[in-house]
Design an enzyme around this catalytic site. Structure first.
Site, PDB file in Angstrom:
ATOM      1  N   ASN A  12       0.849  -1.183   0.000  1.00  0.00           N
ATOM      2  CA  ASN A  12       0.000   0.000   0.000  1.00  0.00           C
ATOM      3  C   ASN A  12       0.891   1.242   0.000  1.00  0.00           C
ATOM      4  OD1 ASN A  12      -1.496   2.284   1.006  1.00  0.00           O
ATOM      5  ND2 ASN A  12      -3.138   0.858   1.533  1.00  0.00           N
ATOM      6  N   HIS A  15       1.004   6.199   2.000  1.00  0.00           N
ATOM      7  CA  HIS A  15       1.717   7.160   2.845  1.00  0.00           C
ATOM      8  C   HIS A  15       2.965   7.750   2.217  1.00  0.00           C
ATOM      9  CE1 HIS A  15      -1.387   6.792   5.689  1.00  0.00           C
ATOM     10  NE2 HIS A  15      -1.272   5.484   5.680  1.00  0.00           N
ATOM     11  N   HIS A  48      -5.557   3.756  -1.572  1.00  0.00           N
ATOM     12  CA  HIS A  48      -6.858   4.097  -0.999  1.00  0.00           C
ATOM     13  C   HIS A  48      -7.183   5.546  -1.356  1.00  0.00           C
ATOM     14  CE1 HIS A  48      -9.378   4.425   2.977  1.00  0.00           C
ATOM     15  NE2 HIS A  48     -10.120   4.588   1.897  1.00  0.00           N
ATOM     16  N   ARG A  50      -9.203   8.242  -0.580  1.00  0.00           N
ATOM     17  CA  ARG A  50     -10.143   8.630   0.470  1.00  0.00           C
ATOM     18  C   ARG A  50     -10.998   9.805   0.017  1.00  0.00           C
ATOM     19  NH1 ARG A  50     -10.070   7.678   5.852  1.00  0.00           N
ATOM     20  NH2 ARG A  50      -8.737   5.974   6.588  1.00  0.00           N
ATOM     21  N   ARG A  54      -6.780  12.958   1.627  1.00  0.00           N
ATOM     22  CA  ARG A  54      -5.649  13.326   2.498  1.00  0.00           C
ATOM     23  C   ARG A  54      -4.320  12.807   1.943  1.00  0.00           C
ATOM     24  NH1 ARG A  54      -7.167   9.823   7.799  1.00  0.00           N
ATOM     25  NH2 ARG A  54      -9.186  10.774   7.394  1.00  0.00           N
ATOM     26  N   HIS A  55      -4.315  11.774   1.125  1.00  0.00           N
ATOM     27  CA  HIS A  55      -3.054  11.285   0.560  1.00  0.00           C
ATOM     28  C   HIS A  55      -3.199  10.981  -0.946  1.00  0.00           C
ATOM     29  CE1 HIS A  55      -4.982   7.538   1.671  1.00  0.00           C
ATOM     30  NE2 HIS A  55      -4.604   7.585   2.931  1.00  0.00           N
ATOM     31  N   GLU A  75      -8.709   0.655  -3.050  1.00  0.00           N
ATOM     32  CA  GLU A  75      -9.558   0.721  -1.861  1.00  0.00           C
ATOM     33  C   GLU A  75     -10.448   1.959  -1.950  1.00  0.00           C
ATOM     34  OE1 GLU A  75      -6.816   0.740   1.393  1.00  0.00           O
ATOM     35  OE2 GLU A  75      -6.859  -1.434   1.537  1.00  0.00           O
ATOM     36  N   THR A 105      -7.094   6.673  10.833  1.00  0.00           N
ATOM     37  CA  THR A 105      -6.921   5.603   9.854  1.00  0.00           C
ATOM     38  C   THR A 105      -8.170   4.736   9.931  1.00  0.00           C
ATOM     39  OG1 THR A 105      -5.503   3.805   9.080  1.00  0.00           O
ATOM     40  CG2 THR A 105      -5.708   4.064  11.467  1.00  0.00           C
ATOM     41  N   THR A 106      -8.238   3.732   9.093  1.00  0.00           N
ATOM     42  CA  THR A 106      -9.447   2.902   9.085  1.00  0.00           C
ATOM     43  C   THR A 106      -9.617   2.216  10.431  1.00  0.00           C
ATOM     44  OG1 THR A 106      -9.134   2.548   6.743  1.00  0.00           O
ATOM     45  CG2 THR A 106     -10.616   1.034   7.858  1.00  0.00           C
ATOM     46  N   GLU A 156     -11.104  -9.093   3.144  1.00  0.00           N
ATOM     47  CA  GLU A 156      -9.817  -8.737   3.742  1.00  0.00           C
ATOM     48  C   GLU A 156     -10.079  -8.515   5.223  1.00  0.00           C
ATOM     49  OE1 GLU A 156      -7.228  -5.922   1.835  1.00  0.00           O
ATOM     50  OE2 GLU A 156      -6.283  -5.368   3.733  1.00  0.00           O
ATOM     51  N   HIS A 196      -3.718  -4.225   7.739  1.00  0.00           N
ATOM     52  CA  HIS A 196      -3.853  -3.003   8.543  1.00  0.00           C
ATOM     53  C   HIS A 196      -2.989  -3.075   9.798  1.00  0.00           C
ATOM     54  CE1 HIS A 196      -5.605   0.952   9.263  1.00  0.00           C
ATOM     55  NE2 HIS A 196      -5.336   0.661  10.511  1.00  0.00           N
ATOM     56  N   HIS A 219       1.871   1.216   5.653  1.00  0.00           N
ATOM     57  CA  HIS A 219       2.452   2.242   6.547  1.00  0.00           C
ATOM     58  C   HIS A 219       3.831   1.829   7.057  1.00  0.00           C
ATOM     59  CE1 HIS A 219       2.893   4.505  10.367  1.00  0.00           C
ATOM     60  NE2 HIS A 219       2.389   5.486   9.652  1.00  0.00           N
TER      61      HIS A 219
HETATM   62  C1  LIG Z   1      -8.240  -0.252   4.688  1.00  0.00           C
HETATM   63  C2  LIG Z   1      -6.938  -0.125   5.348  1.00  0.00           C
HETATM   64  O1  LIG Z   1      -6.676  -0.673   6.371  1.00  0.00           O
HETATM   65  C3  LIG Z   1      -5.895   0.692   4.747  1.00  0.00           C
HETATM   66  O2  LIG Z   1      -5.525   0.153   3.554  1.00  0.00           O
HETATM   67  C4  LIG Z   1      -6.375   2.079   4.523  1.00  0.00           C
HETATM   68  O3  LIG Z   1      -5.627   2.649   3.493  1.00  0.00           O
HETATM   69  C5  LIG Z   1      -6.186   2.815   5.802  1.00  0.00           C
HETATM   70  O4  LIG Z   1      -6.329   4.169   5.519  1.00  0.00           O
HETATM   71  P1  LIG Z   1      -5.027   5.099   5.665  1.00  0.00           P
HETATM   72  O5  LIG Z   1      -3.989   4.543   4.727  1.00  0.00           O
HETATM   73  O6  LIG Z   1      -5.526   6.456   5.266  1.00  0.00           O
HETATM   74  O7  LIG Z   1      -4.608   4.978   7.090  1.00  0.00           O
HETATM   75  N1  LIG Z   2      -5.785  -2.783   3.770  1.00  0.00           N
HETATM   76  C1  LIG Z   2      -4.583  -2.632   4.544  1.00  0.00           C
HETATM   77  C2  LIG Z   2      -3.556  -1.884   3.759  1.00  0.00           C
HETATM   78  O1  LIG Z   2      -3.700  -1.726   2.558  1.00  0.00           O
HETATM   79  C3  LIG Z   2      -2.353  -1.351   4.432  1.00  0.00           C
HETATM   80  O2  LIG Z   2      -2.646  -0.949   5.727  1.00  0.00           O
HETATM   81  P1  LIG Z   2      -1.390  -0.353   6.549  1.00  0.00           P
HETATM   82  O3  LIG Z   2      -0.279  -1.366   6.475  1.00  0.00           O
HETATM   83  O4  LIG Z   2      -0.993   0.930   5.885  1.00  0.00           O
HETATM   84  O5  LIG Z   2      -1.907  -0.174   7.946  1.00  0.00           O
END
Ligand SMILES: CC(=O)[C@@H](O)[C@H](O)COP(=O)(O)O
Ligand SMILES: NCC(=O)COP(=O)(O)O
Length: 247
Positions: A12, A15, A48, A50, A54-55, A75, A105-106, A156, A196, A219
């Site tokens: 992902n 960030h 994602h 959003r 924000r990103h 996402e 965050t989610t 997921e 996550h 992240h």
């Molecule tokens: C759904 C999930 O858990 C993440 O992939 C999502 O992207 C969280 O959002 P942020 O990346 O904005 O924290």
């Molecule tokens: N759906 C989870 C994801 O894509 C990544 O989540 P994170 O590792 O950034 O918390």
């Protein structure tokens, strides 16, 4: 064990865009991060878009769709605007996630059981694009069973409660909850992904669970990349997952 049994890694890159948005610059470019991640062994790229932007921005999604060598896992929240945008992109994978503007965050999984008709309609509409639709849900039997009822091919499991657990006992409890959720999802014929809050010290225990198809991690990889570089950060996570899940 056959290669096909190993867990896949979705990286992902949200960030990377967080750092860019902090100053409104053109750098760092999430697309470069995505291509580097693919070179380093990522099996797919997750991003994602959003509602509050924000990103990740719409431009990132459009550029990524044309450039990725692996596949896009897009996402999105379940809104008409996002459904329309997804129809313009036609991502290989789409993951429906809950969103509230105030969240850091989610926070939780999508409540499928409480809105089956609405989620079913969204899944059917997006499946018509040829996208594989997954639902980002808590590892709760009622949510997993609801996902199966409405015809989602994949789920997921939200690993945030496991990642945020404040004691070893609580972490073990949450890991068992994920394990049971994976088993139930597989029993119901669902593709089971997870993600996550996973990082370099809590991922192995999840990767050891049989029946997980893909882990989506972002992240922690972006954070580690600040010190070792993006490709190296992805390689380390990939090795950690593959070496654990092959046993
Ligand atoms: C759904 C999930 O858990 C993440 O992939 C999502 O992207 C969280 O959002 P942020 O990346 O904005 O924290
Ligand atoms: N759906 C989870 C994801 O894509 C990544 O989540 P994170 O590792 O950034 O918390």
């Amino acid at each position: 064990m056959a290669e096909s049994s190993r867990i896949l890694l979705g990286v992902n890159i949200d960030h990377v865009a967080t750092l860019r948005q902090a100053r409104g610059t053109r750098y760092p470019d999430p697309l470069k991060a995505a291509l580097d991640a693919e070179e380093a062994g990522a099996d797919g790229i997750t991003l994602h878009l959003r509602e509050d932007r924000r990103h990740i921005q719409e431009r990132d999604v459009r550029m990524m769709k044309d450039a990725l060598q692996t596949r896009m896992n897009f996402e999105m929240g379940v809104t008409d605007a996002m459904l329309k945008f997804a129809e313009s992109i036609r991502p290989e994978h789409i993951c429906l996630v809950p969103e509230t503007r105030q969240e850091l965050t989610t926070e939780g999984g999508l409540d499928v059981a409480g809105q089956e008709a609405r989620i079913r309609t969204a899944v059917e509409r997006l499946s018509r694009l040829g996208s594989e639709v997954s639902l980002f849900i808590d590892a709760e039997p009622e949510q997993i069973e609801a996902a199966r009822r409405i015809g989602a091919p994949a789920i997921e499991l939200h690993t945030g409660r496991y990642a945020d657990a404040e004691t070893p006992a609580k972490q073990a409890e949450e890991l068992e909850r994920i394990r049971r959720g994976v088993a139930l999802g597989n029993e119901l014929g669902l593709i089971v992904n997870a993600g996550h809050g996973l990082h370099y010290h809590n991922t192995q225990a999840v990767a050891a669970i049989k029946g997980i198809h893909e882990l989506n991690i972002g992240h922690a990889i972006v954070a580690h990349a600040l010190f070792v570089g993006f490709k190296q950060a992805v390689k380390e996570m990939k090795h950690l997952i593959v070496s654990t899940s092959r046993h």
